[in-house]
Every structure is written in C-alpha cells, then in structure tokens.
Design an enzyme around this catalytic site. Structure first.
Site, PDB file in Angstrom:
ATOM      1  N   HIS A 152       0.875  -1.162   0.000  1.00 53.38           N
ATOM      2  CA  HIS A 152       0.000   0.000   0.000  1.00 53.38           C
ATOM      3  C   HIS A 152       0.921   1.223   0.000  1.00 53.38           C
ATOM      4  CE1 HIS A 152      -3.192   2.814   1.651  1.00 53.38           C
ATOM      5  NE2 HIS A 152      -3.681   2.378   0.511  1.00 53.38           N
ATOM      6  N   HIS A 214      -6.025  -0.189  -9.812  1.00 54.95           N
ATOM      7  CA  HIS A 214      -6.497   1.202  -9.826  1.00 54.95           C
ATOM      8  C   HIS A 214      -5.313   2.151 -10.003  1.00 54.95           C
ATOM      9  CE1 HIS A 214      -5.573   0.292  -5.652  1.00 54.95           C
ATOM     10  NE2 HIS A 214      -5.848   1.498  -5.204  1.00 54.95           N
ATOM     11  N   ASP A 322     -11.879   3.176  -7.493  1.00 52.71           N
ATOM     12  CA  ASP A 322     -11.460   3.527  -6.127  1.00 52.71           C
ATOM     13  C   ASP A 322     -12.582   4.214  -5.368  1.00 52.71           C
ATOM     14  OD1 ASP A 322      -9.858   3.557  -3.909  1.00 52.71           O
ATOM     15  OD2 ASP A 322      -8.313   4.849  -4.718  1.00 52.71           O
TER      16      ASP A 322
END
Length: 423
Positions: A152, A214, A322
C-alpha cells in the site's frame, strides 16, 4: 439513439468489472461492520459512493471489493484486520443473495452475469496483510481473495512502495517468491501502489498476467502512483490489464499540485495529512476556501484511457474507480452510477463498441481466467512454497517472538493524497 443510451445498452450486455472499491473499509470506519446501519440494498448516497441500486444504474456487473488493511497495522494485527474485511464481504454477499454472488473464478463471473447478479470478488490491498507468511497468503486465497496488491502506501519488508522510500530495488528474494506463489495459486499480482522498480521486477518474475487494479498513466499525469509507459508497453507480452482509476490527484496535474499544498498546510498546523478529526476537517475546509480545488472530469479520465490504449492496446485496459476509498471524485463520476457517462464520452471519441466491451468486461474476465490456467499448469510442477523471509532475505521479523511472522513496526500511513479511507 443518443450516446448515453448506447452506453447503457452496451453495459447491459457487457457490464463493468470494477477493479477496486473500498466499501468494506468504509463500513468498518463508519459503522464497525453493522450492515443493518448501512443497508446497501437502499440508497446510501448520504454516506457512501456505493450501494446496490447505484451499482445497477452504473452497469457494474462485477466488483473487486478491496479487503484493505492500513499499513500501520503489522504482523498479527494486520492478519486479524484482513480477516475481518473478508468476513465483511462474505456477509454482504450472504445478506444480498438476489443481487450479489461470490466469485472466485472467471466462470463464476460469467455465471453471475447470466443470473443478473453482481459478481463479488476480493482483492487484498497491501502485502503487509500476509505478515511475511506464505501460509497466510494461501489462506487468503482459500477464503476467496483473488488479487493482492503487493504494497500500500509504505514500503514493506519485501517490496518497495511508490509513495515511500525504495529500500529493495523493487522486490527482495522473498518478494519474488511471493509472486511465484501467487502464480502457483492463481492469485493475480496487483501492481497498483508499488514503485516502478517493483512493477518491473514483478513483470520479470511473474509467469502469469499481472493486474493494476487502480492506476492511470504517468505520461498524462506525472504522479508516482501511475504507470510509466515502459511498463504499459510490457503488458501485451505479459497479458496483464491496467485498470484506470478516477482519483483526481492521480489523473489531473493541477489536482496533484493542489494536494501537495493542502498536505503542507496540514503539517503546518501540526496535523497528519490523513487526519480526519474535526480539527483537521476545519483546516482542510479553510484551505479549500482560500485555494479552490482543481476539478477533474470525465474527459480527464478519458484522456488517460486514450493514452493507455495507444501504449498498451485495448486488450490490456480496464477500470478501477477507487470508490469509497477517496473523498473527492471527477465531475460526472461522483459515485458508482457514473460509468455510462464515461462510456458515452468514449463513444463520442470514436471507441468502438467492441473496444468498450473489452474495457468493461472481457479483459478483466480473461486475465483472471489466464491466471487460473497458469496455476493449473504449475500444479504438477511445484507444490506450496515453504520458504521464509529469514531463509531468503536473512531478515528476522520483529514480531516472530510473538509467534506471528510479522514485520517491524512501520510509520503511520504516508499521504499519497488528501485524507481518505483507503484507496
């Protein structure tokens, strides 16, 4: 027939596979997974970007629900959090059987479409959620997770993030083993959020098509979260799919610059850019009043798709909005009902209906099917990997003493943008 009507008709036959929606984390934050309080069978526009009526209106036929875990959660805490996220998705599917169907294969996706239900898949956002354990990775697959985003916002013990210091030159030896084990399972390797070095390393190692769940084009908007052209150029050879996102600061250069200023203003007030306290919201609102936010729109997203099609080819594109992972979205794409408006714009720009069917449905279904085919071919060649990060990288995780193959404590999430839930 006008363009919007044509787009709606096309999506009725070839619905959208959306690569990334953070509804589970939103439900965690807002109501601690109390699905009665956020009944997505009814209009939730006051609280969420997503509910079933708007998914229907948007022509969404399959959704990868992100089972995101904050990157300041590590070791056993991260594992618990990702299991709770998976539980949320499974409960949503059980609660809405007429609208949602759990999908773990491409055939499941096609069956859901034939039944008029929305195929519900899961993607784990952040490799920290496996706590450096290939056994945990396998258990996530067993529970239905079909992609994992390798990082992330923070660089982890075995992979570099786009929004943190690059410490590994991409992937460590253990990181490469994670990719190989994902290939063996049939879990898609998701390269959104990772550094360009990690993208290139994963493409070198992976025997199966990869995914960007994304991410948009770095050539169109020079943001570290986007995909460089040299990586997009590799997708035809790899067979992977890049799913363009709608996050304004990733797609509009002026919005990216505005976020930098907004984040610096937050820090000047002694606040973390991701702080969502009432004080932080007041600071953000005052900044926005003095410095109006640049607005992305449907054309901004279409510009990215036009460029990505030119570089990678239409067979390697998809969409990952998203939704419920960000606060602000482009005009005309403010919630999951907006997809027909985007498809109408692409029709106006000369995209063929066959091209749009690939963008919406066919490419994403194919990439999952191909990952399954690679896994079937590997089944007779190698069994589950028993490698550890200690074996391959010589690294002893700080939490090993607690019995969990966790990673050393990390800093709070690093802001890649404004305050947001996940993304």
């Amino acid at each position: 027939m006008d363009l919007l009507a044509r787009a709606q008709e096309l999506l009725a036959a070839h619905p959208v596979v959306d690569g990334h929606n953070d509804l589970p984390w939103r439900l965690r934050e807002q109501v601690h997974y109390d699905l009665e309080r956020r009944d997505i069978a009814t209009d939730q526009s006051a609280h969420l970007h997503t509910d079933i009526p708007r998914l229907r209106a948007g022509g969404v036929g399959a959704q990868f629900w992100s089972v995101y875990v904050r990157s300041d959660l590590t070791g056993g805490d991260a594992v618990v959090a990702v299991l709770e996220q998976i539980d949320c998705v499974l409960r949503l599917v059980d609660r809405h059987p007429d609208a949602l169907r759990l999908a773990v294969t491409a055939d499941d996706m096609e069956a859901a479409r034939a039944e008029g239900r929305i195929a519900s898949l899961m993607g784990a956002e952040g490799g920290h959620s496996i706590a450096n354990s290939l056994g945990v990775l396998r258990m996530l697959y067993t529970l239905g997770v079909r992609y994992m985003t390798l990082t992330h916002n923070d660089t982890i013990d075995w992979a570099d993030s786009a929004t943190d210091e690059a410490r590994h030159g991409g992937l460590t030896a253990f990181g490469e083993e994670v990719v190989r084990e994902m290939n063996r399972l049939g879990m898609l390797v998701d390269l959104s959020h990772v550094s360009p070095g990690t993208m290139r390393a994963a493409l070198r190692v992976s025997e199966a098509p990869v995914l960007f769940s994304h991410s948009s084009s770095r050539a169109v908007c020079d943001h570290v979260r986007n995909i460089p052209d040299d990586v997009l150029e590799q997708l035809p050879r790899n067979g992977g799919v890049a799913m363009a996102t709608f996050v304004p600061q990733f797609i509009l250069p002026a919005a990216a610059e505005w976020i930098v200023g907004a984040n610096e203003n937050m820090k000047a007030h002694g606040l973390h850019p991701l702080d969502q306290s009432p004080k932080a919201q007041a600071v953000q609102e005052a900044y926005s009043a003095a410095h109006p936010r640049p607005l992305a729109d449907i054309g901004t997203v279409a510009d990215h798709l036009d460029h990505m099609r030119e570089v990678a080819g239409v067979d390697h594109l998809g969409l990952g909005g998203d939704y419920d992972g960000v606060v602000h979205l482009p005009e005309g794409l403010g919630d999951v009902s907006g997809y027909p408006r985007l498809f109408a714009e692409l029709l106006r720009r000369g995209w063929s209906e066959d091209d749009l069917a690939k963008l919406a449905w066919r490419n994403a279904v194919r990439v999952l099917r191909d990952a399954g085919s690679v896994a079937a071919g590997l089944a007779g060649k190698r069994g589950p990997s028993t490698a550890s990060i200690e074996d391959l990288d010589g690294y002893v995780p700080a939490r090993r003493a607690r019995g969990i193959a966790g990673s050393a404590p990390q800093a709070a999430p690093r802001g890649e943008g404004e305050a947001r839930t996940a993304g």
